[in-house]
Write an enzyme that holds these catalytic residues in place. Structure first.
Site, PDB file in Angstrom:
ATOM      1  N   GLN A  36       0.697  -1.194   0.083  1.00  0.00           N
ATOM      2  CA  GLN A  36       0.091   0.230   0.027  1.00  0.00           C
ATOM      3  C   GLN A  36       0.990   1.300   0.187  1.00  0.00           C
ATOM      4  OE1 GLN A  36      -2.278  -0.399   3.607  1.00  0.00           O
ATOM      5  NE2 GLN A  36      -0.824  -0.250   5.038  1.00  0.00           N
ATOM      6  N   SER A  37       2.088   1.139   0.409  1.00  0.00           N
ATOM      7  CA  SER A  37       2.808   2.488   0.448  1.00  0.00           C
ATOM      8  C   SER A  37       4.508   2.101   0.074  1.00  0.00           C
ATOM      9  CB  SER A  37       2.891   3.069   1.869  1.00  0.00           C
ATOM     10  OG  SER A  37       4.181   3.710   2.227  1.00  0.00           O
ATOM     11  N   TYR A  41       8.231  -0.717   1.080  1.00  0.00           N
ATOM     12  CA  TYR A  41       8.684  -1.924   0.494  1.00  0.00           C
ATOM     13  C   TYR A  41       9.784  -2.440   1.604  1.00  0.00           C
ATOM     14  CZ  TYR A  41       7.245   0.519  -3.925  1.00  0.00           C
ATOM     15  OH  TYR A  41       6.738   1.049  -4.943  1.00  0.00           O
ATOM     16  N   GLY A  43       8.662  -4.019   4.282  1.00  0.00           N
ATOM     17  CA  GLY A  43       7.567  -4.062   5.521  1.00  0.00           C
ATOM     18  C   GLY A  43       8.224  -3.410   6.673  1.00  0.00           C
ATOM     19  N   THR A  44       7.458  -3.574   7.783  1.00  0.00           N
ATOM     20  CA  THR A  44       7.650  -2.763   9.053  1.00  0.00           C
ATOM     21  C   THR A  44       8.822  -2.781   9.643  1.00  0.00           C
ATOM     22  OG1 THR A  44       5.283  -3.376   9.618  1.00  0.00           O
ATOM     23  CG2 THR A  44       7.131  -2.749  11.591  1.00  0.00           C
ATOM     24  N   CYS A  45       9.594  -4.041   9.621  1.00  0.00           N
ATOM     25  CA  CYS A  45      10.777  -4.127  10.220  1.00  0.00           C
ATOM     26  C   CYS A  45      12.031  -3.180   9.520  1.00  0.00           C
ATOM     27  CB  CYS A  45      11.423  -5.845  10.260  1.00  0.00           C
ATOM     28  SG  CYS A  45      13.033  -5.921  10.687  1.00  0.00           S
ATOM     29  N   HIS A 433      37.603 -16.265  24.372  1.00  0.00           N
ATOM     30  CA  HIS A 433      37.531 -15.056  25.258  1.00  0.00           C
ATOM     31  C   HIS A 433      38.200 -13.918  24.843  1.00  0.00           C
ATOM     32  CE1 HIS A 433      38.795 -13.870  29.336  1.00  0.00           C
ATOM     33  NE2 HIS A 433      39.888 -13.558  28.761  1.00  0.00           N
TER      34      HIS A 433
HETATM   35  C1  LIG Z   1       9.132   0.214  16.649  1.00  0.00           C
HETATM   36  C2  LIG Z   1       9.199  -1.305  16.312  1.00  0.00           C
HETATM   37  C3  LIG Z   1      10.382  -2.208  16.780  1.00  0.00           C
HETATM   38  C4  LIG Z   1      10.411  -3.528  16.570  1.00  0.00           C
HETATM   39  N1  LIG Z   1      11.417  -4.033  16.797  1.00  0.00           N
HETATM   40  C5  LIG Z   1      11.690  -5.380  16.658  1.00  0.00           C
HETATM   41  C6  LIG Z   1      12.560  -6.062  16.926  1.00  0.00           C
HETATM   42  O1  LIG Z   1      13.743  -5.600  17.206  1.00  0.00           O
HETATM   43  N2  LIG Z   1      12.902  -7.688  16.646  1.00  0.00           N
HETATM   44  C7  LIG Z   1      11.734  -8.056  16.072  1.00  0.00           C
HETATM   45  O2  LIG Z   1      11.788  -9.420  15.714  1.00  0.00           O
HETATM   46  N3  LIG Z   1      10.587  -7.545  15.842  1.00  0.00           N
HETATM   47  C8  LIG Z   1      10.393  -6.231  16.061  1.00  0.00           C
HETATM   48  N4  LIG Z   1       9.176  -5.509  15.859  1.00  0.00           N
HETATM   49  C9  LIG Z   1       8.145  -6.426  15.315  1.00  0.00           C
HETATM   50  C10 LIG Z   1       8.289  -6.709  13.831  1.00  0.00           C
HETATM   51  O3  LIG Z   1       8.798  -5.401  13.140  1.00  0.00           O
HETATM   52  C11 LIG Z   1       6.953  -7.185  13.305  1.00  0.00           C
HETATM   53  O4  LIG Z   1       6.484  -8.276  14.003  1.00  0.00           O
HETATM   54  C12 LIG Z   1       7.183  -7.875  11.747  1.00  0.00           C
HETATM   55  O5  LIG Z   1       7.910  -6.558  10.931  1.00  0.00           O
HETATM   56  C13 LIG Z   1       5.958  -8.232  11.045  1.00  0.00           C
HETATM   57  O6  LIG Z   1       6.287  -8.509   9.767  1.00  0.00           O
HETATM   58  P1  LIG Z   1       4.945  -9.058   9.153  1.00  0.00           P
HETATM   59  O7  LIG Z   1       5.460  -9.911   7.912  1.00  0.00           O
HETATM   60  O8  LIG Z   1       3.765  -9.722   9.929  1.00  0.00           O
HETATM   61  O9  LIG Z   1       4.463  -7.917   8.285  1.00  0.00           O
HETATM   62  P2  LIG Z   1       4.973  -6.250   8.004  1.00  0.00           P
HETATM   63  O10 LIG Z   1       6.473  -6.261   7.767  1.00  0.00           O
HETATM   64  O11 LIG Z   1       4.423  -5.424   9.092  1.00  0.00           O
HETATM   65  O12 LIG Z   1       4.353  -6.085   6.535  1.00  0.00           O
HETATM   66  C14 LIG Z   1       3.002  -5.795   6.323  1.00  0.00           C
HETATM   67  C15 LIG Z   1       2.893  -4.909   5.080  1.00  0.00           C
HETATM   68  O13 LIG Z   1       1.612  -4.971   4.514  1.00  0.00           O
HETATM   69  C16 LIG Z   1       1.124  -3.799   4.016  1.00  0.00           C
HETATM   70  N5  LIG Z   1      -0.352  -3.532   3.963  1.00  0.00           N
HETATM   71  C17 LIG Z   1      -1.124  -3.718   4.975  1.00  0.00           C
HETATM   72  N6  LIG Z   1      -2.408  -3.717   4.561  1.00  0.00           N
HETATM   73  C18 LIG Z   1      -2.302  -3.833   3.238  1.00  0.00           C
HETATM   74  C19 LIG Z   1      -3.347  -3.809   2.351  1.00  0.00           C
HETATM   75  N7  LIG Z   1      -4.343  -3.766   2.539  1.00  0.00           N
HETATM   76  N8  LIG Z   1      -2.846  -3.808   0.972  1.00  0.00           N
HETATM   77  C20 LIG Z   1      -1.496  -3.530   0.566  1.00  0.00           C
HETATM   78  N9  LIG Z   1      -0.512  -3.574   1.561  1.00  0.00           N
HETATM   79  C21 LIG Z   1      -0.713  -3.702   2.789  1.00  0.00           C
HETATM   80  C22 LIG Z   1       1.873  -2.861   4.965  1.00  0.00           C
HETATM   81  O14 LIG Z   1       1.989  -1.525   4.455  1.00  0.00           O
HETATM   82  C23 LIG Z   1       3.347  -3.588   5.387  1.00  0.00           C
HETATM   83  O15 LIG Z   1       4.338  -2.804   4.546  1.00  0.00           O
HETATM   84  C24 LIG Z   1       9.348  -3.992  15.877  1.00  0.00           C
HETATM   85  C25 LIG Z   1       8.090  -3.355  15.778  1.00  0.00           C
HETATM   86  C26 LIG Z   1       7.984  -2.102  15.892  1.00  0.00           C
HETATM   87  C27 LIG Z   1       6.856  -1.453  15.588  1.00  0.00           C
END
Ligand SMILES: Cc1cc2nc3c(=O)[nH]c(=O)nc-3n(C[C@H](O)[C@H](O)[C@H](O)COP(=O)(O)OP(=O)(O)OC[C@H]3O[C@@H](n4cnc5c(N)ncnc54)[C@H](O)[C@@H]3O)c2cc1C
Ligand SMILES: NC(=O)c1ccc[n+]([C@@H]2O[C@H](COP(=O)([O-])OP(=O)(O)OC[C@H]3O[C@@H](n4cnc5c(N)ncnc54)[C@H](O)[C@@H]3O)[C@@H](O)[C@H]2O)c1
Length: 452
Positions: A36-37, A41, A43-45, A433
């Site tokens: 969606q954005s 690209y 994802g969240t991580c 070590h």
């Molecule tokens: C601040 C923060 C710190 C974190 N730190 C850690 C860490 O240190 N270690 C760790 O293991 N985890 C960490 N996490 C958690 C981790 O980021 C998430 O568990 C993980 O990224 C989830 O991945 P996912 O594959 O479920 O989807 P995501 O990576 O969340 O991707 C989902 C994607 O789907 C897209 N999307 C959603 N709805 C639609 C739609 N209708 N149409 C098209 N696209 C859509 C979104 O834009 C997004 O890009 C952290 C999270 C946050 C917020």
């Protein structure tokens, strides 16, 4: 409406989705991934989660200025975002579609695109990987409050707030407290829960709290948040504890009260996919939803929200669709986790409190981090290590490592648990070590057993 037919459609560019897209493309299969954005690209991580937050944490620990660290974070994320885009888009049988996906039926997905007409994609197999988003508790006045942000907004700042108030003392709340304390912000953490780190042993939780307080954090636990309003450039939170009201003034307020599966606007009501009571997509151990051509991967199906569990979801799909079908959610084993505060708090398996609640027999080993030579070298001697061992099998039942670099060391113990190694093997192993992992020799030595 433009129409496209594809064998595999992945909704969301998360860890599981992108890894699956790449793998399918490498097999020569047609795959489309919809995101969606463009900011997301990869994802969240890599864009708004683990990587930018850890970049800010590490640079804070090194004593960098916030503005410099913020710039480094932007450059790192931009680089990873482009790399992730090309990792998929450059594959001949893969397509990246920009837009928001909404199911019309089990096989049809409408994609709305900014400045372009919507597109209809018909797919044989659909993988939902839409992640999670911040839970926004309803607080009076919050929609008008200009200083209230989620972790994404806070990491976009160019200037550190003088006083940061954090609502929530979970993963994000604690990591961001540690991060902003290192940049010199004043930090107040408010949580509605009275018990700090409720899933940890009390001795560990007390250490973590004391160390964060010594670094400058102020905790307000068991507080209710009644409302928020702006006064000039600042915001004021009205909070109460046992009926006693007080005001807290903040330059920024971080909402870190959990993240919920992202299914909003996904049109699941038009499909046969079933949703659980708390809004996650229901899946079985093979990540199959109740629609036979649709799978859900990552945060969106509930359970632990980590990048590595999302990656493991990809492995389950790979095993189920192309492999020996042996890998499932049920045989994942114990998951390690780390909270990236200073020092890091890491867990695997049972805590002592959980072992007691389950009436397990256990041997307890305990080591102060001050006893570890490498911690003196690193000038970070705070912390405490605990491990539980089954007295009969000698296998490790669990460990809590609150120590520098414990996010690395915990992986040795999770592997040992998976391999069902006796603790003596770790006790007697030759480690290099000086390292933090060699502390495991001492942790498991007879001298450090706590006799109950
Ligand atoms: C601040 C923060 C710190 C974190 N730190 C850690 C860490 O240190 N270690 C760790 O293991 N985890 C960490 N996490 C958690 C981790 O980021 C998430 O568990 C993980 O990224 C989830 O991945 P996912 O594959 O479920 O989807 P995501 O990576 O969340 O991707 C989902 C994607 O789907 C897209 N999307 C959603 N709805 C639609 C739609 N209708 N149409 C098209 N696209 C859509 C979104 O834009 C997004 O890009 C952290 C999270 C946050 C917020
Ligand atoms: N190092 C990592 O692996 C890492 C880092 C960051 C985030 N994450 C993932 O992201 C998820 C979300 O993190 P999070 O910190 O937002 O959630 P969390 O579930 O870890 O913590 C939420 C906290 O908010 C409190 N809370 C809830 N509602 C409240 C309210 N109305 N008022 C005051 N306090 C309230 C809870 O008591 C809890 O302490 C985590 O579960 C984790 O899986 C992982």
């Amino acid at each position: 409406m433009e129409r496209k037919a594809v064998k595999n459609l992945i909704i969301g560019f998360g860890k599981a989705g992108k890894t699956l897209a790449k793998s399918l493309a490498r097999k020569g299969e047609a795959v489309a991934i919809v995101e969606q954005s463009p900011r997301m690209y990869g994802g969240t991580c890599i864009n708004i989660g683990c990587i930018p937050s850890k970049s800010l944490i590490v640079n804070g620990q090194k004593g960098e200025k916030f503005a410099d660290a913020a710039l480094q974070k932007v450059n790192l994320v931009e680089k990873l975002n482009r790399k992730n885009y090309h990792m998929i888009a450059d594959e001949p049988t893969a397509t990246v579609i920009d837009g928001k996906a909404r199911f019309l039926s089990d096989h049809e997905v409408e994609i709305s695109r900014e400045g372009q007409p919507a597109m209809l994609v018909e797919a044989e197999r659909i993988f939902i990987n839409t992640g999670a988003r911040a839970i926004l508790p309803s607080i009076l006045g919050m929609s008008e409050c200009k200083n209230l942000v989620t972790s994404t907004g806070l990491m976009d700042l160019q200037k550190r707030p003088d006083h940061l108030v954090i609502i929530g003392s979970g993963y994000i709340g604690l990591e961001f407290s540690s991060m902003f304390l290192s940049y010199g912000s004043r930090v107040t953490v408010i949580d509605s829960h009275r018990t700090f780190l409720p899933r940890q042993d009390r001795d560990i939780a007390a250490r973590v709290k004391k160390d964060l307080e010594e670094a400058g954090a102020v905790f307000k636990l068991g507080y209710e948040i009644n409302g928020v309003f702006d006064r000039d450039e600042k915001s004021i939170l009205n909070i109460t504890f046992d009926g006693q009201a007080e005001e807290v003034e903040a330059d920024k307020i971080l909402l870190a009260t959990g993240r919920k599966p992202n299914i909003s606007g996904l049109g699941l009501e038009n499909t046969s996919v079933k949703i659980g009571e708390d809004g996650h997509i229901l899946v079985n151990e093979k990540l199959e939803t109740s629609a036979k051509n649709i799978w859900a991967l990552g945060d969106v199906h509930g359970g632990p929200q980590f990048t590595y569990t999302s990656l493991d979801d990809y492995r389950i799909i790979e095993s189920q669709l192309y492999g020996d079908k042996g890998r499932t959610l049920d045989n994942r084993g114990e998951l390690a986790s780390s909270v990236f505060i200073t020092p890091t708090l890491s867990n695997v398996g049972l805590t002592e409190t959980e072992a007691q609640a389950q009436r397990k027999n256990y041997r307890l080993f305990r080591l102060e981090a001050t006893a570890i030579p490498k911690s003196a070298v690193l000038k970070q001697s705070k912390g405490l290590l605990k491990a539980l061992v089954d007295p009969e099998t000698e296998e490790i039942l669990g460990a809590t490592l609150y120590a520098e670099d414990s996010h690395e060391v915990i992986n040795i113990l999770s592997l040992a648990m998976k391999a069902k190694l006796p603790y003596t093997m770790i006790r007697d192993h030759i480690f290099t070590h000086p390292t933090m992992s060699e502390a495991l020799n001492d942790l498991f030595s007879n001298a450090n057993e706590v006799k109950k």
